[in-house]
Design an enzyme around this catalytic site. Structure first.
Site, PDB file in Angstrom:
ATOM      1  NE  ARG A  69       2.101 -49.929   5.021  1.00 41.71           N
ATOM      2  CZ  ARG A  69       2.676 -49.137   5.924  1.00 41.71           C
ATOM      3  NH1 ARG A  69       3.884 -48.655   5.704  1.00 41.71           N
ATOM      4  NH2 ARG A  69       2.049 -48.841   7.041  1.00 41.71           N
ATOM      5  N   GLY A 113      -4.595 -51.531   9.096  1.00 43.33           N
ATOM      6  CA  GLY A 113      -4.390 -51.274  10.519  1.00 43.33           C
ATOM      7  C   GLY A 113      -3.219 -50.346  10.760  1.00 43.33           C
ATOM      8  CE1 TYR A 161      -1.545 -53.624  15.170  1.00 44.64           C
ATOM      9  CE2 TYR A 161      -0.809 -55.480  16.499  1.00 44.64           C
ATOM     10  CZ  TYR A 161      -1.075 -54.923  15.263  1.00 44.64           C
ATOM     11  OH  TYR A 161      -0.864 -55.674  14.124  1.00 44.64           O
ATOM     12  CE  LYS A 197      -4.327 -55.834  14.121  1.00 49.44           C
ATOM     13  NZ  LYS A 197      -4.911 -55.805  12.757  1.00 49.44           N
TER      14      LYS A 197
END
Length: 246
Positions: A23, A89, A152, A156
């Protein structure tokens, strides 16, 4: 006009693996690489992928029975991996004072350790073939910061360290490792943000618009190409100027 097929020196199509290709950004990247002539496979927990993309089931949290098995299936279908796009993720947002150990470590396990597991798996073959492209999908949040996203953002930011360390280890083998850092891209995940947060982001973007998944796919396609062979360890923002190179 049809695009020419991207081939290796022995005239076989180059192969690409995109994690989280089921997606959003991952699906757009997989579709774009396919239109460029790559043989493309996707890895996701659901085992779903865009039409024409070979779909493999894989959980970023599990090395032997999941990631290794997925790559083995992919290699049996389309051969060794020339391009890895690590996009899979998750996020579990909450303020740092309320964040549990599990909310932190779960995100790290998928977003950072999962990327390491995939990179480790493909680099062995890339070393033997003396070439390859690794593109890690980070976020402007990794360098810019964001309240409620300590977990998060940490993952990253960590992708930059992975890409630059891999560059120093394997750059002489014709392998590049780069990071693409999207800003506010219109996806199902970002649409879940409160309207006030979305307006705040829009007001801070010099381009005065949100990005599209195609913007990210364009950047990844270039870094995956033969033309990008002298670019490695770089962070390419795709954020309309939001991060201003942070």
């Amino acid at each position: 006009m049809e695009r020419s097929t991207v081939v290796t020196e022995d005239a076989t199509p180059r192969t690409a693996v995109v994690t989280g290709a089921n997606r959003g950004i991952g699906a757009a990247i997989a579709q774009r690489l396919m239109t460029e002539g790559y043989r493309v496979a996707g890895i996701s927990r659901s085992g779903e992928a865009p039409e024409g993309v070979f779909a493999a089931v894989g959980d970023m949290r599990d090395t032997a029975s999941s990631i290794d098995a997925a790559f083995t299936a992919i290699e049996g279908h389309q051969g060794p991996t020339d391009v890895l796009v690590a996009n899979a993720g998750i996020n579990k947002d909450t303020l740092v004072m309320r964040m549990s150990d599990e909310e932190f470590t779960d995100v790290v396990d998928v977003n950072l350790t999962g990327v390491f597991r995939c990179v480790r798996r493909v680099t062995k073959g890339m070393i033997r073939r003396r070439g390859g492209r690794i593109v890690l999908i980070s976020s402007v949040v990794g360098l810019y910061g964001s309240p409620g996203q300590v977990n998060y953002a940490a993952t990253k930011a960590g992708l930059v360290g992975i890409a630059r360390s891999v560059t120093r280890e394997l750059g002489a083998r014709g392998i590049t490792a780069n990071v693409v850092a999207p800003g506010f891209i219109e996806t199902a995940m970002t649409q879940e943000l409160p309207e006030a947060t979305q307006k705040q982001y829009l007001a801070s973007i010099p381009a005065a618009r949100f990005g599209q998944v195609a913007d990210v796919a364009d950047a990844v396609t270039y870094l995956s190409s033969e033309q990008a062979g002298y670019i490695s360890g770089a962070v390419l923002p795709v954020d309309g100027g939001l991060g201003m190179g942070h």
